[in-house]
Each structure stands twice: as C-alpha cells, then as structure tokens.
Scaffold this active site. Structure first.
Site, PDB file in Angstrom:
ATOM      1  CG  HIS A 101      34.592  29.487  35.604  1.00  0.00           C
ATOM      2  ND1 HIS A 101      34.741  30.685  36.253  1.00  0.00           N
ATOM      3  CD2 HIS A 101      34.275  28.571  36.566  1.00  0.00           C
ATOM      4  CE1 HIS A 101      34.529  30.507  37.548  1.00  0.00           C
ATOM      5  NE2 HIS A 101      34.249  29.224  37.759  1.00  0.00           N
ATOM      6  CG  HIS A 159      36.153  34.079  37.524  1.00  0.00           C
ATOM      7  ND1 HIS A 159      35.027  33.751  36.788  1.00  0.00           N
ATOM      8  CD2 HIS A 159      35.710  34.790  38.587  1.00  0.00           C
ATOM      9  CE1 HIS A 159      33.954  34.238  37.380  1.00  0.00           C
ATOM     10  NE2 HIS A 159      34.339  34.870  38.473  1.00  0.00           N
TER      11      HIS A 159
END
Ligand code: FES
Length: 174
Positions: free
Chosen positions: A103, A122
């Site tokens: 990510h 996250h």
C-alpha cells in the site's frame, strides 16, 4: 480539384526510392524463408543469486530477515511446520517475501499464529501460506514473493528472483 502528377506524388510521399529499389522474390513451392533468430528483447536486468540462510538455522515460524535483490529491500523468510503454497525445501514449507507493504511501504510484521503478515499503518493483511495474497485492508496488491532455490547438498536457501513489484519501484532491479 488538386491534381498531382505521379512524379510529384512520389516526391511528396518520399516513396520513390522504395518503389525504385523494392524487389520481391517469391519462394518456390516448399522452400523455407530465410529466417534467422534475433537477439532477445530483454527489458530487465537479471536477478542476482543471493544466499539467504541454511535451512537448519531457521526456526519454525520465526522470521529470518534479509535483503534482496539489494540492500534497500527488506525481506523475511518463513519456515512453516507444514507444506504450503509455493513452499520450498524438503517439506515444501519455506517461503520468503518482501516486508514492505504494497500500500504505502510500511514494514509488515509476521503473525506466526495466523501465518500472515500484518501492516501496522492501515491494517492490511497478507497470507504467507498462500503466496502473499492480500486478505484485507488498503493494499490492492499481494506481497511480493521472493523466489527461493534450495541447494540440498549445502542445505542452503538462495534468493533467485522476485514475483511481484516491490513497493516504491518501477522495476525490482534498479
Ligand atoms: S502502508 Fe500498509 S496498509 Fe497502508
């Protein structure tokens, strides 16, 4: 209406030379065309072959950290207690991955109970037992898998390439 002579048409299109020199010789029945191999069109550099660890030095479910294909690319090799997808070694139980989340590049942590890598930034989760597949979270790509080779005579694992793009790179070999 604009009319072009043949001479002016050939001048404008620049095809006079081609027309003048083009000659085709048809192949006779059964004759093979003279086709010669050309150099392959490689667009990437070759991966290094890099020693990772001796298999006997790896503890079950404890990540062993290394870098590949260069010093700026952290990775982890995991030895599971059972055969897993893409596993290598006598039990087909050893796999390795980049430890940069796909990510935004945060370092992922290995959860030995779940057999997954978890990202603290996250909360993306990647399945180490299933070729680094992204399970949940913000990431959209699987964790890049380090392809390993096992040399039985030395009981040693080597990294030989990477399957998947390492975070932040346009090519794995820079
Ligand atoms: S950096 Fe890992 S989920 Fe965002």
């Amino acid at each position: 209406m604009l009319r072009l002579s043949r001479r002016n048409f050939l001048k404008l299109t620049g095809s006079g030379a081609a027309v003048g020199t083009l000659s085709l010789s048809p192949l006779s029945h059964g004759q093979q065309p003279d086709v010669r191999p050309t150099a392959s069109g490689n667009t990437t550099l070759p991966y290094p072959r890099s020693k990772v660890a001796k298999l006997a030095d790896l503890n079950i479910n404890e990540p062993f950290y290394f870098t590949y294909p260069d010093d700026r690319s952290p990775c982890a090799v995991i030895r599971r207690e059972k055969a897993i997808k893409g596993g290598i070694g006598p039990q087909k139980s050893v796999v390795a991955y980049s430890t940069q989340c796909t990510h935004m590049g945060c370092p992922v942590n290995y959860d030995k109970d779940a057999g997954t890598f978890k990202c603290p930034c996250h909360y993306s989760i990647f399945d180490a037992d299933n070729a680094g597949q992204m399970v949940i979270g913000q990431a959209t790509e699987n964790l890049p898998r380090v392809v390993l080779a096992y040399e039985e005579t030395e009981d040693t694992l080597y990294a030989i390439s990477v399957d998947g793009l390492i975070y932040g790179r346009q090519a794995n070999i820079l």
